[in-house]
Design a protein around this motif. Structure first.
Motif, PDB file in Angstrom:
ATOM      1  N   ILE B   6      58.360  12.408   0.220  1.00 29.61           N
ATOM      2  CA  ILE B   6      57.045  11.826  -0.060  1.00 29.61           C
ATOM      3  C   ILE B   6      57.305  10.599  -0.926  1.00 29.61           C
ATOM      4  O   ILE B   6      57.925  10.714  -1.981  1.00 29.61           O
ATOM      5  N   ILE B   7      56.921   9.433  -0.453  1.00 23.87           N
ATOM      6  CA  ILE B   7      57.188   8.197  -1.197  1.00 23.87           C
ATOM      7  C   ILE B   7      55.930   7.786  -1.956  1.00 23.87           C
ATOM      8  O   ILE B   7      54.864   7.608  -1.367  1.00 23.87           O
ATOM      9  N   GLU B   8      56.061   7.697  -3.275  1.00 26.16           N
ATOM     10  CA  GLU B   8      54.931   7.237  -4.089  1.00 26.16           C
ATOM     11  C   GLU B   8      54.754   5.736  -3.860  1.00 26.16           C
ATOM     12  O   GLU B   8      55.718   5.036  -3.568  1.00 26.16           O
ATOM     13  N   ASN B   9      53.550   5.252  -4.059  1.00 24.21           N
ATOM     14  CA  ASN B   9      53.255   3.823  -3.894  1.00 24.21           C
ATOM     15  C   ASN B   9      53.736   3.278  -2.553  1.00 24.21           C
ATOM     16  O   ASN B   9      54.317   2.206  -2.473  1.00 24.21           O
ATOM     17  N   PHE B 257      57.638  -0.757   5.708  1.00 22.25           N
ATOM     18  CA  PHE B 257      56.979  -0.466   4.427  1.00 22.25           C
ATOM     19  C   PHE B 257      57.766  -1.122   3.297  1.00 22.25           C
ATOM     20  O   PHE B 257      58.639  -1.975   3.551  1.00 22.25           O
ATOM     21  N   ASN B 258      57.394  -0.753   2.085  1.00 20.50           N
ATOM     22  CA  ASN B 258      57.965  -1.392   0.888  1.00 20.50           C
ATOM     23  C   ASN B 258      59.367  -1.993   1.117  1.00 20.50           C
ATOM     24  O   ASN B 258      60.239  -1.330   1.640  1.00 20.50           O
ATOM     25  N   GLU B 259      59.555  -3.214   0.713  1.00 19.56           N
ATOM     26  CA  GLU B 259      60.849  -3.935   0.814  1.00 19.56           C
ATOM     27  C   GLU B 259      61.299  -4.185   2.248  1.00 19.56           C
ATOM     28  O   GLU B 259      62.475  -4.492   2.468  1.00 19.56           O
ATOM     29  N   GLY B 260      60.402  -4.004   3.205  1.00 20.08           N
ATOM     30  CA  GLY B 260      60.782  -4.261   4.606  1.00 20.08           C
ATOM     31  C   GLY B 260      61.560  -3.136   5.249  1.00 20.08           C
ATOM     32  O   GLY B 260      62.217  -3.309   6.276  1.00 20.08           O
TER      33      GLY B 260
END
Lengths: 527, 527
Positions: B6-9, B257-260
């Motif tokens: 589960i990845i926050e943010n 998602f985050n950071e590509g």
């Protein structure tokens, strides 16, 4: 003990003209959306009665994130019959598995703590209003396709996944009925409990008025002739939906079977069909149903159409007399209803119902001036009354007895009173004697209680009848009834004729008649 | 041990142009109706294996009248993915209660004797393919709305009533797939078992080719990047549905998602969304998926579109090196897949996958003549190879080790061979040494076995590779596989990474690659 009938060589004789008349009278149902009102917490107390321990606005539930094994309970605030829609979404990560949950709908709070696994009755488990539902894609508006009869709902999450939780955003019900509560004006009977009994009666009747007069919207969801008789009576004093009553009579009359018998109940799906169940008393009641309808409407054409069917039921019943000119006792078979409750012998009661219905037959015949029928019916009535006294009256007990064990039951006395086997004065003495002796074979259904109240009023005991109504139906209200129940034995609140109260119907039309009595006999403008 | 992330943010960066290209390539599914073939009787034998004890033509079942607690089993004759329709009617009297029954669909015979109540895994119980169904009006054609993946079906009657019985008049399935088995010509590999392995591989792949390449049509029914890599490879040698592969690449690349970062898996319902799961190896494989596609199609435009996403995954992985220039060990977290099976340390394997994918990155860069990228990638490749040997090679063991406990696993050796950390000759020695030593941390998935076979072929051990394929996939067939399984540990046939084999997928695309190997390396016209 299981009570049902299977008739071998069952042959249906459909009268298509009658069925077409019935079809044309099919009501367009009224829809009204209601919403879940409260979240409640439910548990069994130390007396093993199911109680509400907490109540919250429904928004409390809608704010929750539900996961494996979470169980919630919902209160709609009143009894409802209709189609439920759940608006569902999720919290947490993307839904990565089907959400799987269990739903249960209950008319009575107890159904929320009943466990289906414990069910050991002889009726179908299919009547328990439960579902197991998978939803593969959230958000989703889940429209449940089946109709439920309920006030309470349980939702138990069987599983989500470790990554997401179930969220409920809305619960509503598209309620249905052929009639509208608002169409009947409340009446002040000078007593809040009586007013409440009148309201709950009307609510019960309304919930059962669907495509036909159903006996119970939870179970059986079909039309029984004996139940129809009481529903129609209450309807004439409340909703006055004469077409629905007419439709139902034509359905019954359009679905005769072997020898021209009326079935005890009919199905309307997938097409109109009679059940292969013959109940002597139910078939006989057609004359009563028809006369009530005629008196409420003056519809002579219908009376002419259906007269023969009514009189034929009396003729058929007359073939079932024994050599002593009373109805032959068929023992434990499912042959005559009278009441639920183990051990009731039906012989004397069935004979009394026959005498009672002959009186209605005579009245029908007189309207149509059928002299031959009148003579025949009057002759048989006299013969049967004499035979009934001779065969069933027990002078020592001061009561009628029935069957090989000479059983003196409440039901037998009440039907003998309604059959007017004795004169009014003797009947009045009898009813008081029964109340004093209180025979062990008691009444268990509101259906039988209806006839008890009817008998009291017949004996000019209107005040007593009112007290008994308050004691019986009023007590049901105190026990939490939003609608009146199929069964109510104040001596055994969990009684069921089906081996388990889980499948009892808690909105059952035959229990709606207090509104009939109140509005017919207790209004200021009563006759 | 539960393995999920589960990845926050979690922030999704959708590339709408990519997603529109993907949407336009959505396949129209092919439908084919099949019918239930046989009624079977199923039970557990003394070794607790589920066996068929009797087989009858399906008409045997259709002649039965079913009542409370009757259970029947149906065999469709082959694995199917689709929508089931039951044609139901009744025998006996008119249906006087809802018929209520339980259905279960299983890919493997064992699912017919598994009891859901015994399930204690950590994945959702919702994956168990079961339903509880009420039918209020018979006859009825019950079209089940959910898609199942199955060969066997159980129907247990929970209840009818005392008056009627359930009759089944037909059971069919509207099967769906993006491709058609008949579109691929069978090849004779000179061995019935190899021909069967090829057939079951293709069947497995076909069942998983739906709107996207699903990992398993029973579970998870979504697209994983590492699985896609193997599915696409097998597809290029069989169904040649290039559009579906292209669509899937654009979906992944359109959902960074985050950071590509590329997600390890994506959902397509209710709309396209990445899962908040990052697996280092899966993200890196995008370069391999893209090169395979380009080599199969020559589609330079797609290569140009998606090149940056592929190289970015390598750049992102490079930020996860520790001070010793190997991938940092994140222990038991769900950060790198390699294989299921408890206890496998991923550090060395992840480093090897990075080296492997840099090779693919270099090949992509060369096609587009990206000189700067080529230099950078070649430099990093050399650096990583040196660090891998220095950090992980254990001279005394003659194997690579991984993690704080210096674990020597099959997976680590295989990935180091595929990464070409050593020259071919040394790799060949290593693979034979591993086979001799047989490290305790073995391979449990066909996914990992794929890489083992790949490594053997790389070491010119084509005959041995063939024997190993027959031993592993052939044994699955002997164990009853109609399609190849998600998990197959010959040392523990009931192994599951989920706490219960009930939710294992028995048609899982990552196990379909024997057809790829056979058709690429073992056909007469092989290169």
């Amino acid at each position: 003990m299981p009570s049902y009938s299977i008739i071998e060589n069952f042959e249906v004789h459909k009268n298509n003209r009658f069925l077409e008349i019935a079809e044309a009278l099919k009501p367009e149902l009224l829809h009204k959306e209601i919403k879940a009102e409260k979240e409640i917490m439910v548990e069994k107390d130390r007396q093993m009665r199911t109680v509400i321990t907490e109540e919250h606005p429904i928004e409390n539930l809608y704010a929750k994130s539900l996961k494996r094994d979470d169980t919630v309970f919902v209160d709609f605030g009143d009894h409802a019959v209709g189609y439920v829609t759940l608006e569902l979404s999720k919290t947490g990560s993307h839904q990565d598995a089907p959400v799987y949950f269990y739903l249960k709908f209950g008319e009575r709070l107890e159904e929320m703590t009943d466990k289906t696994a414990d069910y050991d009755g002889w009726l179908s488990r299919g009547w328990i209003q439960e579902e197991y539902i998978h939803v593969d894609v959230l958000p989703a508006k889940v429209k449940l396709p089946r109709r439920y009869s309920f006030r309470y709902m349980e939702l138990r999450v069987i599983d989500t996944s470790a990554k997401f939780q179930l969220k409920i955003d809305g619960i509503s019900c598209d309620t249905v009925s052929a009639v509208d509560m608002e169409s009947v004006k409340p009446v002040d009977f000078g007593d809040p409990l009586l007013n409440q009994i009148d309201l709950v009666s009307r609510k019960t009747l309304k919930e059962c008025m669907q495509d036909v007069f159903e006996d119970g919207p939870k179970r059986d969801r079909r039309m029984w002739l004996g139940d129809l008789r009481l529903q129609a009576r209450a309807n004439y004093y409340t909703f006055k939906n004469y077409d629905l009553a007419k439709r139902c009579m034509y359905i019954f009359a359009g679905l005769l079977f072997n020898e021209g018998k009326l079935s005890a109940c009919v199905f309307t799906e997938p097409e109109m069909e009679p059940d292969d169940t013959y109940l002597l008393d139910y078939a006989l009641f057609f004359s009563s149903v028809l006369l009530d309808y005629y008196e409420a409407t003056g519809d002579l054409e219908t009376l002419r159409d259906l007269y023969d069917v009514a009189i034929d039921q009396i003729r058929i019943a007359m073939t079932q007399l024994n050599e002593k000119n009373v109805v032959e006792d068929l023992g434990d078979a499912f042959w005559c209803f009278l009441d639920w409750g183990d051990g009731l012998n039906k012989q004397a009661g069935a004979t009394a119902v026959l005498i009672y219905c002959i009186r209605y037959g005579i009245r029908l015949a007189k309207i149509l001036d059928k002299q031959e029928d009148i003579s025949w019916l009057e002759e048989k009535q006299a013969m049967l009354k004499e035979a009934a006294v001779k065969e069933f009256w027990d002078e020592a007990l001061g009561m009628f007895v029935s069957g090989p064990d000479r059983q003196a039951s409440w039901a037998t006395q009440i039907w003998m009173i309604l059959a007017r086997v004795f004169d009014k004065e003797t009947n009045c003495k009898l009813i008081h004697h029964v109340m004093e002796v209180n025979p062990r074979i008691r009444m268990v259904t509101p259906y039988m209680y209806h006839h008890y109240i009817d008998a009291l009023i017949r004996c000019d005991e209107k005040e007593l009848a009112l007290e008994e109504m308050k004691r019986y139906w009023g007590e049901m209200i105190r026990d939490g009834a939003d609608t009146f129940w199929e069964l109510y034995n104040p001596y055994n609140r969990e009684e069921s004729p089906y081996g388990s109260s889980m499948v009892n119907s808690y909105c059952h039309a035959w229990s709606c008649t207090p509104t009939y009595f109140l509005r017919k006999f207790y209004m200021d403008n009563e006759k």
